[in-house]
Design a protein around this motif. Structure first.
Motif, PDB file in Angstrom:
ATOM      1  N   LEU A  28       0.821  -1.215   0.000  1.00  7.87           N
ATOM      2  CA  LEU A  28       0.000   0.000   0.000  1.00  7.87           C
ATOM      3  C   LEU A  28       0.855   1.265   0.000  1.00  7.87           C
ATOM      4  CD1 LEU A  28      -3.095   0.827   0.369  1.00  7.87           C
ATOM      5  CD2 LEU A  28      -2.488   1.256   2.722  1.00  7.87           C
ATOM      6  N   GLY A  29       0.438   2.229  -0.797  1.00  6.27           N
ATOM      7  CA  GLY A  29       1.018   3.570  -0.686  1.00  6.27           C
ATOM      8  C   GLY A  29       2.297   3.803  -1.474  1.00  6.27           C
ATOM      9  N   PRO A  30       2.761   5.068  -1.452  1.00  9.31           N
ATOM     10  CA  PRO A  30       3.919   5.473  -2.257  1.00  9.31           C
ATOM     11  C   PRO A  30       5.195   4.712  -1.907  1.00  9.31           C
ATOM     12  CG  PRO A  30       2.798   7.376  -1.367  1.00  9.31           C
ATOM     13  CD  PRO A  30       2.167   6.198  -0.736  1.00  9.31           C
ATOM     14  N   ARG A  31       5.310   4.256  -0.653  1.00  6.65           N
ATOM     15  CA  ARG A  31       6.545   3.544  -0.286  1.00  6.65           C
ATOM     16  C   ARG A  31       6.285   2.040  -0.196  1.00  6.65           C
ATOM     17  NH1 ARG A  31       9.681   7.799   2.179  1.00  6.65           N
ATOM     18  NH2 ARG A  31       9.367   9.458   0.664  1.00  6.65           N
ATOM     19  N   GLY A  32       5.187   1.604  -0.815  1.00  8.75           N
ATOM     20  CA  GLY A  32       4.840   0.175  -0.746  1.00  8.75           C
ATOM     21  C   GLY A  32       5.852  -0.673  -1.499  1.00  8.75           C
ATOM     22  N   MET A  33       6.036  -1.909  -1.039  1.00  9.28           N
ATOM     23  CA  MET A  33       6.980  -2.826  -1.679  1.00  9.28           C
ATOM     24  C   MET A  33       6.249  -3.626  -2.756  1.00  9.28           C
ATOM     25  SD  MET A  33       9.592  -2.141   0.088  1.00  9.28           S
ATOM     26  CE  MET A  33      10.844  -3.389  -0.030  1.00  9.28           C
ATOM     27  N   ASP A  34       7.006  -4.147  -3.722  1.00 13.37           N
ATOM     28  CA  ASP A  34       6.417  -4.981  -4.770  1.00 13.37           C
ATOM     29  C   ASP A  34       6.524  -6.451  -4.374  1.00 13.37           C
ATOM     30  OD1 ASP A  34       6.249  -2.603  -5.926  1.00 13.37           O
ATOM     31  OD2 ASP A  34       7.436  -3.027  -7.702  1.00 13.37           O
ATOM     32  N   LYS A  35       5.736  -7.271  -5.041  1.00 15.33           N
ATOM     33  CA  LYS A  35       5.780  -8.721  -4.789  1.00 15.33           C
ATOM     34  C   LYS A  35       6.252  -9.433  -6.047  1.00 15.33           C
ATOM     35  CE  LYS A  35       3.877  -8.057  -0.810  1.00 15.33           C
ATOM     36  NZ  LYS A  35       4.924  -7.565   0.046  1.00 15.33           N
ATOM     37  N   LEU A  36       7.072 -10.449  -5.853  1.00 15.91           N
ATOM     38  CA  LEU A  36       7.477 -11.282  -6.983  1.00 15.91           C
ATOM     39  C   LEU A  36       6.769 -12.618  -6.833  1.00 15.91           C
ATOM     40  CD1 LEU A  36      11.064 -11.652  -8.369  1.00 15.91           C
ATOM     41  CD2 LEU A  36       9.479 -13.535  -8.373  1.00 15.91           C
ATOM     42  N   HIS A  93     -12.610   2.200  14.089  1.00 18.29           N
ATOM     43  CA  HIS A  93     -11.185   1.942  14.324  1.00 18.29           C
ATOM     44  C   HIS A  93     -10.548   1.269  13.096  1.00 18.29           C
ATOM     45  CE1 HIS A  93      -7.664   1.591  16.765  1.00 18.29           C
ATOM     46  NE2 HIS A  93      -7.575   0.283  16.543  1.00 18.29           N
ATOM     47  N   ALA A  94     -11.346   0.471  12.386  1.00 18.98           N
ATOM     48  CA  ALA A  94     -10.817  -0.258  11.220  1.00 18.98           C
ATOM     49  C   ALA A  94     -10.302   0.706  10.159  1.00 18.98           C
ATOM     50  CB  ALA A  94     -11.905  -1.158  10.641  1.00 18.98           C
ATOM     51  N   PHE A  95     -10.972   1.854  10.008  1.00 16.40           N
ATOM     52  CA  PHE A  95     -10.539   2.819   8.985  1.00 16.40           C
ATOM     53  C   PHE A  95      -9.106   3.289   9.197  1.00 16.40           C
ATOM     54  CE2 PHE A  95     -15.112   3.796   7.981  1.00 16.40           C
ATOM     55  CZ  PHE A  95     -15.015   3.409   6.659  1.00 16.40           C
ATOM     56  N   GLU A  96      -8.696   3.316  10.470  1.00 17.62           N
ATOM     57  CA  GLU A  96      -7.348   3.842  10.744  1.00 17.62           C
ATOM     58  C   GLU A  96      -6.258   2.896  10.247  1.00 17.62           C
ATOM     59  OE1 GLU A  96      -7.081   4.927  14.853  1.00 17.62           O
ATOM     60  OE2 GLU A  96      -8.451   6.620  14.610  1.00 17.62           O
ATOM     61  N   ALA A  97      -6.647   1.687   9.880  1.00 11.54           N
ATOM     62  CA  ALA A  97      -5.640   0.726   9.390  1.00 11.54           C
ATOM     63  C   ALA A  97      -4.951   1.260   8.135  1.00 11.54           C
ATOM     64  CB  ALA A  97      -6.307  -0.608   9.072  1.00 11.54           C
ATOM     65  N   LEU A 105       0.060   3.042   5.662  1.00  6.72           N
ATOM     66  CA  LEU A 105       0.833   4.000   4.846  1.00  6.72           C
ATOM     67  C   LEU A 105       2.088   4.425   5.592  1.00  6.72           C
ATOM     68  CD1 LEU A 105      -1.889   6.430   3.366  1.00  6.72           C
ATOM     69  CD2 LEU A 105      -0.411   4.908   2.070  1.00  6.72           C
ATOM     70  N   CYS A 106       1.918   4.714   6.897  1.00  3.49           N
ATOM     71  CA  CYS A 106       3.061   5.132   7.720  1.00  3.49           C
ATOM     72  C   CYS A 106       4.054   3.989   7.887  1.00  3.49           C
ATOM     73  CB  CYS A 106       2.599   5.586   9.100  1.00  3.49           C
ATOM     74  SG  CYS A 106       1.576   7.034   9.041  1.00  3.49           S
ATOM     75  N   ASP A 107       3.541   2.804   8.194  1.00  8.49           N
ATOM     76  CA  ASP A 107       4.434   1.649   8.412  1.00  8.49           C
ATOM     77  C   ASP A 107       5.255   1.364   7.163  1.00  8.49           C
ATOM     78  OD1 ASP A 107       3.537   1.349  10.936  1.00  8.49           O
ATOM     79  OD2 ASP A 107       2.147  -0.290  10.532  1.00  8.49           O
ATOM     80  N   ASN A 108       4.599   1.420   5.996  1.00 10.17           N
ATOM     81  CA  ASN A 108       5.305   1.110   4.755  1.00 10.17           C
ATOM     82  C   ASN A 108       6.377   2.147   4.437  1.00 10.17           C
ATOM     83  OD1 ASN A 108       3.657  -1.043   4.551  1.00 10.17           O
ATOM     84  ND2 ASN A 108       2.483  -0.334   2.801  1.00 10.17           N
ATOM     85  N   ALA A 109       6.151   3.374   4.917  1.00 10.35           N
ATOM     86  CA  ALA A 109       7.127   4.431   4.631  1.00 10.35           C
ATOM     87  C   ALA A 109       8.197   4.491   5.723  1.00 10.35           C
ATOM     88  CB  ALA A 109       6.409   5.767   4.527  1.00 10.35           C
ATOM     89  N   GLY A 110       8.013   3.677   6.780  1.00  5.81           N
ATOM     90  CA  GLY A 110       8.999   3.663   7.868  1.00  5.81           C
ATOM     91  C   GLY A 110       8.800   4.772   8.880  1.00  5.81           C
ATOM     92  N   PHE A 111       7.598   5.371   8.906  1.00  2.64           N
ATOM     93  CA  PHE A 111       7.340   6.430   9.894  1.00  2.64           C
ATOM     94  C   PHE A 111       6.858   5.804  11.195  1.00  2.64           C
ATOM     95  CE2 PHE A 111       5.790   9.292   6.167  1.00  2.64           C
ATOM     96  CZ  PHE A 111       7.068   9.278   5.653  1.00  2.64           C
ATOM     97  N   ALA A 130      -7.004  16.421   6.496  1.00  2.00           N
ATOM     98  CA  ALA A 130      -5.641  16.162   6.981  1.00  2.00           C
ATOM     99  C   ALA A 130      -5.297  14.695   6.741  1.00  2.00           C
ATOM    100  CB  ALA A 130      -5.550  16.489   8.467  1.00  2.00           C
ATOM    101  N   GLY A 131      -4.144  14.464   6.109  1.00  2.00           N
ATOM    102  CA  GLY A 131      -3.735  13.081   5.823  1.00  2.00           C
ATOM    103  C   GLY A 131      -2.230  12.952   5.965  1.00  2.00           C
ATOM    104  N   VAL A 132      -1.724  11.768   5.675  1.00  2.00           N
ATOM    105  CA  VAL A 132      -0.284  11.504   5.816  1.00  2.00           C
ATOM    106  C   VAL A 132       0.462  12.197   4.677  1.00  2.00           C
ATOM    107  CG1 VAL A 132       1.456   9.691   5.983  1.00  2.00           C
ATOM    108  CG2 VAL A 132      -0.858   9.263   6.794  1.00  2.00           C
ATOM    109  N   ASP A 133       1.535  12.892   5.015  1.00  2.00           N
ATOM    110  CA  ASP A 133       2.393  13.508   3.995  1.00  2.00           C
ATOM    111  C   ASP A 133       3.657  12.660   3.892  1.00  2.00           C
ATOM    112  OD1 ASP A 133       3.918  15.009   2.368  1.00  2.00           O
ATOM    113  OD2 ASP A 133       4.053  16.779   3.657  1.00  2.00           O
ATOM    114  N   ILE A 134       3.707  11.817   2.874  1.00  2.00           N
ATOM    115  CA  ILE A 134       4.814  10.858   2.757  1.00  2.00           C
ATOM    116  C   ILE A 134       6.136  11.581   2.477  1.00  2.00           C
ATOM    117  CG2 ILE A 134       5.707   8.921   1.390  1.00  2.00           C
ATOM    118  CD1 ILE A 134       3.357   7.988   2.972  1.00  2.00           C
ATOM    119  N   ALA A 135       6.060  12.635   1.669  1.00  2.00           N
ATOM    120  CA  ALA A 135       7.299  13.302   1.236  1.00  2.00           C
ATOM    121  C   ALA A 135       8.045  13.915   2.422  1.00  2.00           C
ATOM    122  CB  ALA A 135       6.969  14.369   0.206  1.00  2.00           C
TER     123      ALA A 135
END
Length: 547
Positions: free
Chosen positions: A35-43, A436-440, A445-451, A471-476
């Protein structure tokens, strides 16, 4: 009764619901890191040894070959999201998984699944209403503004994909492509994509018409002209080869001269067809079936370009682009049956030659020629662009947008917490769990970006409590920002479809409390039935006794 009373595999009750939830959890774990801009790919390597590298939720989940029946529901919602909206496939699986995860403690404490389903459905309705309230409508009357909106939606979709580094280049290309389509039905099948290995991503082209790889060609092809301006184009579903007539009839002959007559007749029939094509004034002849070497040389002498065995999808797009109609006979072909385009040329692209038909007057179709170093890479670029094309289509059809980057989800979580206070009884707890589920999604997004996700979510809750609904996560910048102002936009339809689909899936899985796996053979079933022999004859204490 034992679990195997009738030769079937059964599991039931609370344990069944819990095991279904656990199975879905394992699918979600695989997908969540994409998920998200810093998400990893799968092979993923399939049974035939073909490998696919992808970040697209629907593609990954299709290739996973999930066996567990309950977890298969997640495959269905990812596919449905892909078909309906085109993007948000990872999010929909993630949200459904989170809803199930939060239902687990309730199930363990013997809360009836019906209450969970009722609470989830209620919360889903509230969430969808809230999105309709806060979505921002888009003005269509200003073409410049509309275009910039579509480009922003396209680049938001590309943020999490492999082509992120070139998103400006590709978002322009995608918007151009969608705006070339017929604005009434926006049929995405009219955007052809051709993968050409070699070159860099920036060498990709958008052709305002049709381009396809040079087809199988016979002797004489080299002498044909390779470019025209404003040519007349004839499309055929007809074979122009010598063998055709001979194959279709059985002829008995006694004399050699008779055989000569048959051969001559065959040539005459073919040349009659060719003369009629030449007389029609067509400069380019394309056929779905083969055009043989006699015909190829005939056309070469008269300066006509011919290509046989053109793929059906390319031929259909030629119809749409040039206004020509596919003919099944060459009798009575007039100017109105022919199509035209501004320019036809054959060009070298990578290691192959391509036929380009550009500047089509009727053009309701276009072709993307994607370039890149390896086939794997281009295939992933194509999947990423498919998502972006679908998003732009949706933004054009349903002109309301919301901010991405977890902003909507945080807003909905806060709204549902407020609403839950007004709901009495156990349902209040269920609606709170749904909130609470929505916050997942922002958390992932934060976890994938390492925040630090706890820190970021706390900031987001504070901002939303202060009324900043976008207001949302600012990955940059590893912080929190107003994503509406930062142009991280998505069509509202993506979110409404996502929430409805995830809720349906979660409710379906929670409603299942019994699995029966049918035995393969009826005799196996019979022999396992208590008191019945393999031949269906009753057995037991009384069998064989006469009264």
């Amino acid at each position: 009764m034992g679990p195997n009373m009738i030769g079937t595999d059964t599991s039931q009750g609370k344990g069944q619901v819990l095991s279904n939830i656990v199975a879905c959890q394992s699918v979600v774990e695989v997908l969540s890191t994409t998920l998200g801009p810093r998400g990893m790919d799968k092979l993923i390597v399939d049974g035939n040894g073909r490998s696919t590298i992808s970040n697209d939720g629907a593609t990954i989940i299709k290739l996973l070959e999930i066996v567990h029946p309950a977890a298969r529901t997640l495959v269905d919602i990812a596919r449905a999201q892909d078909a309906e909206v085109g993007d948000g496939t990872t999010s929909v699986v993630l949200l459904a998984g989170e809803l199930l995860k939060l239902a687990k403690p309730f199930v363990e404490e013997d809360v009836a699944p019906q209450i969970l389903v009722k609470g989830y459905r209620m919360a889903c309705e509230l969430a969808l209403e809230r999105i309709r309230e806060i979505a921002v409508p888009v003005k269509r009357d200003d073409p410049v503004e509309l275009r910039s909106l579509l480009e922003k939606c396209a680049s938001t979709s590309m943020n999490s994909k492999l082509i992120q580094s070139q998103q400006e280049f590709f978002s322009k290309m995608v918007v151009d492509a969608v705006l070339m389509l017929d604005q009434e039905d926006l049929n995405e099948k009219m955007i052809g994509t051709k993968k050409v290995t070699g070159g860099g991503m920036q060498d990709s082209l958008l052709v305002d018409g049709v381009a396809f790889e040079k087809t199988f060609s016979y002797a004489g092809f080299e002498q044909q002209p390779k470019h025209f301006d404003n040519p007349k184009i004839l499309l055929l579903n007809l074979e122009l080869e010598l063998k055709a007539e001979r194959d279709n009839a059985e002829v008995r002959i006694d004399k050699v001269e008779d055989y000569q007559k048959i051969v001559d007749a065959e040539w005459t029939i073919l040349f009659e067809k060719l003369d009629k094509i030449a007389a029609s004034g067509a400069m380019v002849v394309l056929s779905k079936l083969a055009i043989g070497d006699v015909a190829t040389q005939y056309f070469a002498e008269r300066g006509i370009f011919a290509a046989g065995r053109v793929q059906d999808s390319d031929l259909q797009r030629m119809v749409s682009a040039t206004g020509a109609a596919v003919q099944t006979t060459v009798n009575d072909v007039h100017g109105k049956h022919l199509g035209s385009c501004a320019r036809f040329e054959e060009r070298q692209l990578g290691e192959k030659r391509y036929n380009f038909f550009s500047g089509c007057s009727e053009a309701k179709t276009c072709t993307m020629l994607l370039r890149g170093g390896s086939e794997q890479f281009i295939a992933e670029v194509e999947r990423s662009l498919h998502d972006a094309i679908m998003i732009v289509r949706r933004a054009l059809k349903n002109q309301t947008i919301v901010a991405g980057g977890g902003a909507v989800e945080m807003g909905l979580a806060r709204y549902l917490r407020e609403q839950a206070k007004t709901i009495p009884g156990k349902l209040q707890l269920v609606v709170l769990a749904y909130a609470h589920a929505f916050e997942a999604i922002p958390r992932q997004l934060c976890d994938n970006a390492g925040f630090d996700s706890i820190d970021t979510l706390t900031q987001l809750r504070k901002r939303h409590a202060a009324g900043e609904i976008w207001a949302g996560v600012d990955i940059a910048n590893e912080s929190v920002t107003d994503n509406m102002a930062a142009f991280v936009w998505e069509p509202a339809l993506v979110k409404t479809n996502l929430i409805a689909a995830a809720t349906e899936a979660a409710c379906t899985i929670l409603s299942v409390d019994y699995t029966v796996k049918a035995a393969k053979h009826s005799d196996q079933l019979q022999s396992a039935l208590p008191g019945v022999g393999p031949d269906g004859v009753p057995r037991g204490n009384h069998a064989g006794h006469r009264h």
